[in-house]
Design an enzyme around this catalytic site. Structure first.
Site, mmCIF file in Angstrom:
data_model
loop_
_atom_site.group_PDB
_atom_site.id
_atom_site.type_symbol
_atom_site.label_atom_id
_atom_site.label_comp_id
_atom_site.label_asym_id
_atom_site.label_seq_id
_atom_site.Cartn_x
_atom_site.Cartn_y
_atom_site.Cartn_z
ATOM 1 N N THR A 26 0.571 -1.231 0.091
ATOM 2 C CA THR A 26 -0.073 0.202 -0.134
ATOM 3 C C THR A 26 0.842 1.308 0.181
ATOM 4 O O THR A 26 0.391 2.241 -0.636
ATOM 5 C CB THR A 26 -0.985 0.105 1.174
ATOM 6 O OG1 THR A 26 -0.360 -0.092 2.360
ATOM 7 C CG2 THR A 26 -1.861 -1.073 1.012
ATOM 8 N N ARG A 34 -9.324 -5.317 1.225
ATOM 9 C CA ARG A 34 -10.471 -4.930 2.235
ATOM 10 C C ARG A 34 -10.446 -3.886 2.917
ATOM 11 O O ARG A 34 -11.409 -3.919 3.928
ATOM 12 C CB ARG A 34 -10.504 -6.451 2.869
ATOM 13 C CG ARG A 34 -10.936 -7.640 2.259
ATOM 14 C CD ARG A 34 -10.629 -9.000 2.922
ATOM 15 N NE ARG A 34 -10.873 -10.012 2.056
ATOM 16 C CZ ARG A 34 -10.088 -10.465 1.011
ATOM 17 N NH1 ARG A 34 -8.782 -10.148 1.278
ATOM 18 N NH2 ARG A 34 -10.469 -11.413 -0.011
ATOM 19 N N GLN A 99 0.847 -13.526 -1.389
ATOM 20 C CA GLN A 99 -0.198 -13.700 -1.908
ATOM 21 C C GLN A 99 -0.479 -12.505 -3.051
ATOM 22 O O GLN A 99 -1.397 -12.572 -3.605
ATOM 23 C CB GLN A 99 -1.290 -13.310 -0.943
ATOM 24 C CG GLN A 99 -1.391 -14.464 0.203
ATOM 25 C CD GLN A 99 -2.472 -14.066 1.467
ATOM 26 O OE1 GLN A 99 -3.453 -14.090 1.321
ATOM 27 N NE2 GLN A 99 -1.712 -13.183 2.322
ATOM 28 N N ILE A 101 0.312 -10.231 -6.156
ATOM 29 C CA ILE A 101 0.462 -10.512 -7.833
ATOM 30 C C ILE A 101 1.270 -9.308 -8.456
ATOM 31 O O ILE A 101 1.282 -9.388 -9.603
ATOM 32 C CB ILE A 101 -0.794 -10.707 -8.380
ATOM 33 C CG1 ILE A 101 -1.924 -9.583 -8.154
ATOM 34 C CG2 ILE A 101 -1.653 -11.867 -7.865
ATOM 35 C CD1 ILE A 101 -3.148 -9.580 -8.614
ATOM 36 N N HIS A 119 -0.927 -16.502 -5.504
ATOM 37 C CA HIS A 119 -1.977 -16.089 -6.194
ATOM 38 C C HIS A 119 -1.676 -15.779 -7.609
ATOM 39 O O HIS A 119 -2.315 -14.824 -8.303
ATOM 40 C CB HIS A 119 -2.853 -15.050 -5.543
ATOM 41 C CG HIS A 119 -3.467 -15.629 -4.379
ATOM 42 N ND1 HIS A 119 -3.904 -14.854 -3.107
ATOM 43 C CD2 HIS A 119 -3.797 -16.930 -3.895
ATOM 44 C CE1 HIS A 119 -4.215 -15.663 -2.115
ATOM 45 N NE2 HIS A 119 -4.481 -16.840 -2.608
ATOM 46 N N CYS A 127 -2.256 -18.282 -21.849
ATOM 47 C CA CYS A 127 -3.381 -18.914 -22.576
ATOM 48 C C CYS A 127 -3.946 -19.918 -21.204
ATOM 49 O O CYS A 127 -2.996 -20.838 -20.977
ATOM 50 C CB CYS A 127 -3.074 -19.522 -23.859
ATOM 51 S SG CYS A 127 -4.214 -20.520 -24.472
ATOM 52 N N SER A 193 -1.535 -8.838 5.667
ATOM 53 C CA SER A 193 -2.737 -9.772 5.158
ATOM 54 C C SER A 193 -3.629 -9.808 6.382
ATOM 55 O O SER A 193 -3.350 -9.987 7.558
ATOM 56 C CB SER A 193 -1.848 -11.071 4.816
ATOM 57 O OG SER A 193 -3.194 -11.854 4.584
ATOM 58 N N ASN A 218 0.649 -6.381 11.160
ATOM 59 C CA ASN A 218 -0.652 -5.706 10.443
ATOM 60 C C ASN A 218 -1.294 -4.769 11.026
ATOM 61 O O ASN A 218 -1.232 -4.527 12.423
ATOM 62 C CB ASN A 218 -1.660 -6.932 10.156
ATOM 63 C CG ASN A 218 -2.535 -6.451 8.904
ATOM 64 O OD1 ASN A 218 -2.100 -6.656 7.951
ATOM 65 N ND2 ASN A 218 -3.780 -6.302 9.007
#
Ligand code: OAD
Ligand code: ZN
Length: 246
Positions: A26, A34, A99, A101, A119, A127, A193, A218
């Site tokens: 972030t 969330r 997790q 990407i 993830h 493809c 997380s 966190n």
């Protein structure tokens, strides 16, 4: 303070295993899922079955992806990523499980084979039928030229970012590597997380059951705070920057 306790645990550990979520990115300008303003508070996720079901959904998924590219495509690693890269270079952390990407652990200098992406990765596409890799710029050019999301010129399969959507199978090799790493760490650091998404959230618990110390860093309470040896409820970059070394 909790920060000192974390530093002491890291100093004493022989194998530290960082496990990251959206909160580490972030400060790089990428929203999490969330928190207020998070991605899932704006758009409901497009599930894998929906992606497969219609051209209109694939078009929508790709339009969102292109919009994200112009907003966050230039994001650079933050203090959290750099701190974990430092632990990696020092030989304290053999790898990072993520997790995320966004490719920022790789961009921070961790070798791609030592970033276990549960993830997937959104910086390229695959493809779904023949697994041929496509770059985003190619997909975008085809989208603009054809007016819709392109299919694979080789086999006609649908092309999707290399991420795992809800309803899509977890990547088997990564799951096995994450498990093996988890079982050999003595300090498991869950960072940024909410720990609500399974099976990813199973790794902190597996580490704990296997005898490792579990630290959760966190800003907000997480689903697994009850299982942690230490909960550090603070800003990730601020806490981790003490671990950054050049
Ligand atoms: P979440 O958005 O669920 O949780 C991110 C957590 O990071 C929140 O609890 C925030 O409070 C915290 N956070 C954000 N910025 C922070 C900061 N600077 N310092 C400290 N804490 C901060 O994201 P994830 O747990 O990563 O999966 O989400 C897990 C999975 O759900 C994602 O990988 C994605 C999503 O659906 C798929 O799409 C399959
Ligand atoms: Zn194909």
């Amino acid at each position: 303070t909790a920060r000192d306790q974390l530093a002491a645990l890291v100093a004493r550990a022989s194998v530290v295993l960082p496990f990251t979520g959206a909160g580490i990115s972030t400060e790089c300008g990428i929203p999490d899922f969330r928190s207020p303003g998070g991605l899932w508070t704006k758009n409901a996720p497009i599930g894998f079955d929906e992606f497969l079901a219609s051209q209109a959904m694939r078009d929508e998924a790709w339009r969102r992806r292109f919009a994200m590219q112009s907003e966050f495509g230039a994001a650079r690693p933050g203090r959290g990523h750099r701190a974990l890269a430092s632990l990696y270079r020092q030989g304290k952390a053999p790898a990072v499980i993520t997790q995320n990407i966004d490719n920022l652990h790789q961009a921070s200098g961790i070798e791609p084979e030592d970033v276990v992406e549960l993830h997937g990765n959104t910086t390229y596409a695959l493809c779904l039928s023949c697994a041929r890799r496509y770059e985003l710029v190619w997909v975008q050019e085809r989208f603009v030229a054809e007016g819709h999301a392109p299919d694979c010129p080789d086999c006609g399969g649908h092309i999707k970012t290399a991420t795992i959507s809800f309803g899509q199978a977890m990547p088997e090799v990564e799951m096995r590597r994450a498990e093996a790493l988890t079982l050999r760490c003595d300090l498991f650091l869950a960072i940024g997380s909410s720990l609500v998404v399974w099976p990813a959230a199973g790794f902190p618990l597996l580490a704990k059951r296997n005898g490792a110390r579990l630290v959760i860093l966190n800003r907000e309470p997480t689903e697994l705070d009850h299982a942690a040896d230490l909960v550090v409820r603070a800003d990730i970059g601020t806490v981790l920057e003490t671990f950054v070394s050049s």
